[in-house]
Scaffold this motif. Structure first.
Motif, PDB file in Angstrom:
ATOM      1  N   GLN A 170       0.839  -1.195   0.000  1.00 41.12           N
ATOM      2  CA  GLN A 170       0.000   0.000   0.000  1.00 41.12           C
ATOM      3  C   GLN A 170       0.877   1.248   0.000  1.00 41.12           C
ATOM      4  OE1 GLN A 170      -3.210   0.253  -0.278  1.00 41.12           O
ATOM      5  NE2 GLN A 170      -4.232  -1.529   0.615  1.00 41.12           N
ATOM      6  N   VAL A 171       1.938   1.243   0.821  1.00 39.34           N
ATOM      7  CA  VAL A 171       2.858   2.383   0.893  1.00 39.34           C
ATOM      8  C   VAL A 171       3.590   2.576  -0.435  1.00 39.34           C
ATOM      9  CG1 VAL A 171       4.945   3.280   2.000  1.00 39.34           C
ATOM     10  CG2 VAL A 171       3.151   2.212   3.387  1.00 39.34           C
ATOM     11  N   ILE A 172       4.052   1.460  -1.013  1.00 39.30           N
ATOM     12  CA  ILE A 172       4.747   1.537  -2.312  1.00 39.30           C
ATOM     13  C   ILE A 172       3.822   2.134  -3.371  1.00 39.30           C
ATOM     14  CG2 ILE A 172       5.756   0.175  -4.190  1.00 39.30           C
ATOM     15  CD1 ILE A 172       6.787  -1.774  -2.044  1.00 39.30           C
ATOM     16  N   HIS A 173       2.548   1.714  -3.347  1.00 37.56           N
ATOM     17  CA  HIS A 173       1.573   2.241  -4.307  1.00 37.56           C
ATOM     18  C   HIS A 173       1.441   3.751  -4.166  1.00 37.56           C
ATOM     19  CE1 HIS A 173      -2.057   2.690  -6.681  1.00 37.56           C
ATOM     20  NE2 HIS A 173      -2.646   3.266  -5.641  1.00 37.56           N
ATOM     21  N   ILE A 174       1.345   4.236  -2.940  1.00 34.98           N
ATOM     22  CA  ILE A 174       1.198   5.672  -2.705  1.00 34.98           C
ATOM     23  C   ILE A 174       2.430   6.425  -3.194  1.00 34.98           C
ATOM     24  CG2 ILE A 174       1.025   7.451  -0.907  1.00 34.98           C
ATOM     25  CD1 ILE A 174      -0.660   5.405   0.704  1.00 34.98           C
ATOM     26  N   ILE A 175       3.614   5.893  -2.887  1.00 36.20           N
ATOM     27  CA  ILE A 175       4.853   6.541  -3.315  1.00 36.20           C
ATOM     28  C   ILE A 175       4.943   6.605  -4.835  1.00 36.20           C
ATOM     29  CG2 ILE A 175       7.368   6.289  -3.369  1.00 36.20           C
ATOM     30  CD1 ILE A 175       7.163   5.089  -0.535  1.00 36.20           C
ATOM     31  N   LYS A 176       4.628   5.493  -5.518  1.00 39.87           N
ATOM     32  CA  LYS A 176       4.661   5.472  -6.976  1.00 39.87           C
ATOM     33  C   LYS A 176       3.644   6.435  -7.578  1.00 39.87           C
ATOM     34  CE  LYS A 176       6.457   0.812  -7.934  1.00 39.87           C
ATOM     35  NZ  LYS A 176       7.374   1.184  -9.031  1.00 39.87           N
ATOM     36  N   LYS A 177       2.485   6.492  -6.944  1.00 37.84           N
ATOM     37  CA  LYS A 177       1.423   7.363  -7.450  1.00 37.84           C
ATOM     38  C   LYS A 177       1.829   8.826  -7.347  1.00 37.84           C
ATOM     39  CE  LYS A 177      -3.562   8.083  -6.922  1.00 37.84           C
ATOM     40  NZ  LYS A 177      -4.767   7.690  -6.147  1.00 37.84           N
ATOM     41  N   ILE A 178       2.517   9.189  -6.251  1.00 43.36           N
ATOM     42  CA  ILE A 178       2.905  10.581  -6.024  1.00 43.36           C
ATOM     43  C   ILE A 178       4.116  10.973  -6.866  1.00 43.36           C
ATOM     44  CG2 ILE A 178       3.816  12.214  -4.311  1.00 43.36           C
ATOM     45  CD1 ILE A 178       2.147  10.719  -2.206  1.00 43.36           C
ATOM     46  N   PHE A 179       5.149  10.123  -6.845  1.00 45.65           N
ATOM     47  CA  PHE A 179       6.428  10.533  -7.427  1.00 45.65           C
ATOM     48  C   PHE A 179       6.626  10.105  -8.881  1.00 45.65           C
ATOM     49  CE2 PHE A 179       7.223  10.541  -2.838  1.00 45.65           C
ATOM     50  CZ  PHE A 179       7.735  11.828  -2.683  1.00 45.65           C
ATOM     51  N   THR A 180       5.957   9.049  -9.316  1.00 45.20           N
ATOM     52  CA  THR A 180       6.134   8.614 -10.708  1.00 45.20           C
ATOM     53  C   THR A 180       4.833   8.640 -11.505  1.00 45.20           C
ATOM     54  OG1 THR A 180       5.739   6.244 -10.272  1.00 45.20           O
ATOM     55  CG2 THR A 180       7.976   7.076  -9.922  1.00 45.20           C
ATOM     56  N   LYS A 181       3.762   9.063 -10.842  1.00 39.09           N
ATOM     57  CA  LYS A 181       2.433   9.129 -11.487  1.00 39.09           C
ATOM     58  C   LYS A 181       1.943   7.760 -11.948  1.00 39.09           C
ATOM     59  CE  LYS A 181       2.681  13.590 -11.040  1.00 39.09           C
ATOM     60  NZ  LYS A 181       1.950  14.259  -9.934  1.00 39.09           N
ATOM     61  N   THR A 182       2.526   6.700 -11.378  1.00 37.51           N
ATOM     62  CA  THR A 182       2.108   5.330 -11.719  1.00 37.51           C
ATOM     63  C   THR A 182       0.943   4.923 -10.826  1.00 37.51           C
ATOM     64  OG1 THR A 182       4.359   4.738 -12.360  1.00 37.51           O
ATOM     65  CG2 THR A 182       2.842   2.931 -11.886  1.00 37.51           C
ATOM     66  N   LYS A 183      -0.169   4.587 -11.434  1.00 41.62           N
ATOM     67  CA  LYS A 183      -1.380   4.259 -10.671  1.00 41.62           C
ATOM     68  C   LYS A 183      -1.738   2.771 -10.718  1.00 41.62           C
ATOM     69  CE  LYS A 183      -3.343   8.842 -11.587  1.00 41.62           C
ATOM     70  NZ  LYS A 183      -4.508   9.584 -12.157  1.00 41.62           N
ATOM     71  N   SER A 184      -0.937   1.984 -11.418  1.00 42.54           N
ATOM     72  CA  SER A 184      -1.316   0.590 -11.665  1.00 42.54           C
ATOM     73  C   SER A 184      -0.704  -0.400 -10.681  1.00 42.54           C
ATOM     74  CB  SER A 184      -0.915   0.188 -13.085  1.00 42.54           C
ATOM     75  OG  SER A 184       0.495   0.298 -13.254  1.00 42.54           O
ATOM     76  N   TYR A 185       0.188   0.054  -9.806  1.00 38.88           N
ATOM     77  CA  TYR A 185       0.905  -0.880  -8.928  1.00 38.88           C
ATOM     78  C   TYR A 185      -0.049  -1.696  -8.064  1.00 38.88           C
ATOM     79  CZ  TYR A 185       4.176  -2.683  -5.448  1.00 38.88           C
ATOM     80  OH  TYR A 185       4.908  -3.513  -4.621  1.00 38.88           O
ATOM     81  N   LYS A 186      -1.005  -1.035  -7.451  1.00 38.18           N
ATOM     82  CA  LYS A 186      -1.954  -1.710  -6.562  1.00 38.18           C
ATOM     83  C   LYS A 186      -2.751  -2.769  -7.317  1.00 38.18           C
ATOM     84  CE  LYS A 186      -5.574  -0.560  -3.210  1.00 38.18           C
ATOM     85  NZ  LYS A 186      -6.335   0.571  -2.609  1.00 38.18           N
ATOM     86  N   ARG A 187      -3.229  -2.397  -8.502  1.00 45.77           N
ATOM     87  CA  ARG A 187      -4.019  -3.344  -9.313  1.00 45.77           C
ATOM     88  C   ARG A 187      -3.162  -4.534  -9.725  1.00 45.77           C
ATOM     89  NH1 ARG A 187      -4.401  -4.105 -14.629  1.00 45.77           N
ATOM     90  NH2 ARG A 187      -3.199  -2.208 -15.068  1.00 45.77           N
ATOM     91  N   GLU A 188      -1.919  -4.255 -10.141  1.00 46.74           N
ATOM     92  CA  GLU A 188      -1.039  -5.333 -10.582  1.00 46.74           C
ATOM     93  C   GLU A 188      -0.702  -6.284  -9.436  1.00 46.74           C
ATOM     94  OE1 GLU A 188       2.158  -3.108 -12.185  1.00 46.74           O
ATOM     95  OE2 GLU A 188       1.134  -2.688 -14.093  1.00 46.74           O
ATOM     96  N   LYS A 189      -0.506  -5.748  -8.244  1.00 47.88           N
ATOM     97  CA  LYS A 189      -0.225  -6.593  -7.084  1.00 47.88           C
ATOM     98  C   LYS A 189      -1.429  -7.464  -6.729  1.00 47.88           C
ATOM     99  CE  LYS A 189       3.979  -6.343  -5.875  1.00 47.88           C
ATOM    100  NZ  LYS A 189       4.795  -7.571  -5.805  1.00 47.88           N
ATOM    101  N   LYS A 190      -2.625  -6.894  -6.838  1.00 50.14           N
ATOM    102  CA  LYS A 190      -3.824  -7.684  -6.559  1.00 50.14           C
ATOM    103  C   LYS A 190      -3.960  -8.833  -7.538  1.00 50.14           C
ATOM    104  CE  LYS A 190      -6.941  -4.759  -3.950  1.00 50.14           C
ATOM    105  NZ  LYS A 190      -8.324  -4.255  -3.820  1.00 50.14           N
ATOM    106  N   ILE A 191      -3.671  -8.574  -8.806  1.00 51.77           N
ATOM    107  CA  ILE A 191      -3.711  -9.632  -9.816  1.00 51.77           C
ATOM    108  C   ILE A 191      -2.689 -10.713  -9.477  1.00 51.77           C
ATOM    109  CG2 ILE A 191      -3.233 -10.181 -12.229  1.00 51.77           C
ATOM    110  CD1 ILE A 191      -4.379  -7.414 -12.951  1.00 51.77           C
ATOM    111  N   GLU A 192      -1.493 -10.289  -9.079  1.00 54.66           N
ATOM    112  CA  GLU A 192      -0.431 -11.233  -8.735  1.00 54.66           C
ATOM    113  C   GLU A 192      -0.830 -12.112  -7.549  1.00 54.66           C
ATOM    114  OE1 GLU A 192       3.946 -10.987  -6.620  1.00 54.66           O
ATOM    115  OE2 GLU A 192       3.367  -9.354  -7.984  1.00 54.66           O
TER     116      GLU A 192
END
Length: 329
Positions: free
Chosen positions: A50-72
């Motif tokens: 969850q923390v990694i997702h927030i960091i990626k969303k803020i600093f790299t504008k990547t919004k897919s990390y959470k979804r990809e982890k759930k799929i995994e």
């Protein structure tokens, strides 16, 4: 006579309203040893992710990390369901709506089966990610005739009726369940009113979602449902009805399950899908086709008795025959 006793199969399917377990029950009823893999296993990705997702969303504008982890994580749980069984190689795998399942899972399923088949419950273009899944399968089926022109690796098949539920005596005259759609609400209201005027006992069930202006519908005609009716309950309701009502979804060019349920349960059908006239089961005494919203003649249709079809027709559109066709090389 089909013989499936002792054969093993994995069924992976959307668990919408218990659909997956309808497949499982019917497969087991005809002899299969069955493992069911749902698409909707709940997973938690944990605080760290969850923390990694927030960091990626803020600093790299990547919004897919959470979804990809759930799929995994979900994929791993699905694979664990398979691996906990003693069977190392299954006779068959059947995947309904393969666009809902990860490539990793599909690859794992392929390695554990002798024959792997798919059925795209919805049109190919409605969920276009499915195009990249087709090559995983030995046989890939579609029910929409238009889809046959979109890939050379798909095969045609109709829908079917689950044949482990027997027809019941009628407790209601006309049955419908569905979601609110702008393009069919007025037809549904007019049909319901007409059937009510003809003295028919109705069970017209409508999920309206956010369509608030329709919440004050006449309760003698329409029952507003807040919770979905399970797939099995819906089938039992259909089996206890004299007439099943079916409205086509314009995004598809094929026949819905309701059409085939009317065959299996030996019930009359009211539909606005004119495609039924092309099929070998069409009988105007059993099927009233609404064309151009015209209900003329429906009083005569309602008063007529159901006319039995040839035994071959009931067998042809049964689940048992359907699954035999799908799994046969």
């Amino acid at each position: 006579m089909y013989e499936f006793k002792g054969k093993s199969i994995i069924i992976a399917a959307p668990n919408h309203y218990g659909l997956l377990y309808r497949f499982k029950e019917n497969l087991e009823a005809i002899g299969f040893d069955t493992i069911a893999i749902p698409d909707d296993i709940n997973v938690s990705i944990g605080i760290k992710n969850q923390v990694i997702h927030i960091i990626k969303k803020i600093f790299t504008k990547t919004k897919s990390y959470k979804r990809e982890k759930k799929i995994e994580f979900r994929t791993q749980k699905q694979i664990d369901l398979i691996n906990k069984e003693l069977i190392t190689k299954y006779d068959y795998v059947l995947v309904i709506r393969p666009d809902l399942f990860s490539n990793h899972l599909l690859q794992s399923l392929k390695s554990k089966s002798n024959v792997m088949c798919a059925y795209q419950w919805d049109g190919l273009d409605r969920f276009p990610s499915v195009y990249k899944k087709i090559d995983f399968f030995d046989r890939f089926f579609v029910f929409d005739e238009d889809d046959l022109n979109k890939s050379e690796n798909v095969l045609p098949i109709t829908n079917f009726y689950f044949d482990d539920i027997n027809p019941k005596n009628n407790t209601i005259d006309a049955y419908f369940v569905g979601s609110f759609m702008n393009d069919r609400i007025n037809l549904l209201l007019n049909l319901s009113k007409k059937l009510h005027e003809l003295g028919q006992k109705l069970s017209i069930n409508l999920s309206i979602g956010y369509s608030h202006k329709f919440k004050n519908l006449n309760p003698d005609l329409i029952t507003i449902i807040d919770k979905p009716i399970s797939f099995k309950t819906n089938l039992i309701n259909s089996s206890q009805s004299k007439i099943i009502i079916d409205f086509t979804n314009e995004i598809h060019n094929g026949l819905s399950m309701r059409v085939f349920e009317s065959i299996g349960f030996r019930k009359k059908l009211i539909t606005n899908n004119i495609l039924v006239k092309k099929f070998d089961f069409y009988n105007s005494k059993n099927i009233f086709v609404i064309e151009n919203n015209n209900l003329e003649g429906i009083d005569h249709f309602v008063s007529n008795s159901y006319e039995d079809l040839a035994d071959e027709i009931y067998q042809k559109y049964s689940f048992t025959n359907w699954i035999t066709t799908v799994l046969s090389k």
